[in-house]
Design a protein around this motif. Sequence first.
Motif, mmCIF file in Angstrom:
data_model
loop_
_atom_site.group_PDB
_atom_site.id
_atom_site.type_symbol
_atom_site.label_atom_id
_atom_site.label_comp_id
_atom_site.label_asym_id
_atom_site.label_seq_id
_atom_site.Cartn_x
_atom_site.Cartn_y
_atom_site.Cartn_z
ATOM 1 N N SER A 106 38.340 47.041 47.467
ATOM 2 C CA SER A 106 37.529 45.877 47.104
ATOM 3 C C SER A 106 36.198 45.845 47.829
ATOM 4 O O SER A 106 35.276 45.165 47.393
ATOM 5 C CB SER A 106 38.299 44.591 47.413
ATOM 6 N N TYR A 116 53.620 45.236 40.934
ATOM 7 C CA TYR A 116 52.772 45.037 39.759
ATOM 8 C C TYR A 116 53.566 44.396 38.623
ATOM 9 O O TYR A 116 53.093 43.492 37.944
ATOM 10 C CB TYR A 116 52.197 46.369 39.273
ATOM 11 N N TYR A 172 46.705 42.376 45.487
ATOM 12 C CA TYR A 172 45.871 42.966 46.530
ATOM 13 C C TYR A 172 46.672 43.109 47.802
ATOM 14 O O TYR A 172 47.713 42.494 47.968
ATOM 15 C CB TYR A 172 44.601 42.123 46.760
ATOM 16 N N ASN A 232 54.453 49.702 42.102
ATOM 17 C CA ASN A 232 54.614 49.427 40.670
ATOM 18 C C ASN A 232 55.592 48.290 40.428
ATOM 19 O O ASN A 232 55.423 47.499 39.495
ATOM 20 C CB ASN A 232 55.035 50.689 39.920
ATOM 21 N N TYR A 262 47.102 54.669 47.993
ATOM 22 C CA TYR A 262 46.426 53.453 47.541
ATOM 23 C C TYR A 262 45.205 53.762 46.695
ATOM 24 O O TYR A 262 44.919 53.061 45.721
ATOM 25 C CB TYR A 262 46.032 52.576 48.731
ATOM 26 N N ARG A 271 46.175 39.800 39.304
ATOM 27 C CA ARG A 271 45.600 40.434 40.494
ATOM 28 C C ARG A 271 46.658 40.628 41.571
ATOM 29 O O ARG A 271 47.365 39.693 41.928
ATOM 30 C CB ARG A 271 44.477 39.552 41.038
ATOM 31 N N ALA A 294 45.091 51.789 43.031
ATOM 32 C CA ALA A 294 44.268 50.576 43.076
ATOM 33 C C ALA A 294 42.854 50.972 43.463
ATOM 34 O O ALA A 294 42.572 52.151 43.683
ATOM 35 C CB ALA A 294 44.850 49.572 44.077
ATOM 36 N N GLU A 295 41.982 49.991 43.551
ATOM 37 C CA GLU A 295 40.615 50.276 43.987
ATOM 38 C C GLU A 295 40.296 49.465 45.230
ATOM 39 O O GLU A 295 40.798 48.357 45.410
ATOM 40 C CB GLU A 295 39.618 49.957 42.880
#
Length: 153
Positions: free
Chosen positions: A144, A111, A123, A108, A137, A121, A141-142
């Motif tokens: 990719s 971020y 990553y 965070n 994770y 973005r 997040a997702e």
Amino acid sequence: MSSDVTVRFVTRQDYEQWLPLWDGYNAFYKRSGPTALAGEITAMTWARFFDAYEPVHALVAESGGELLGLTHYLFHRSTTAIEPTCYLQDLFTSEAARGKGVGRALINGVYEQATRAGSSRVYWQTHETNHTAQLLYDKVAEKSGFIVYRKIF
């Protein structure tokens, strides 16, 4: 524990506590013995955090004067965006701090810094065997779907 944790920029005075975390991170990824990072790489990495011309940054998680974790990130250009892209390169918490929100707090923190820099973005990558980290994770997040290829010279 996470409510007692402060995420902040690393300072020069943190070196003695940062180094064991850095060494722990490198040991986790088996960068020891013949594959160990040379001392000059650690020295240069540390110096880059304090060089205004470098895009490499470091945050630490602290509680009660003790460093519990670190994250290193950098900004780079992209062919798919005008604003900078943020790559979270390293993330590590002490064994005692795991499962207590420290990793999430550090992510965070990245971020927040990415947002301040105008980046939309963030990553990162992790080893496919790092299942414990992936549990976190997957919450923050997702995936990719991209597979990383590399060649080392």
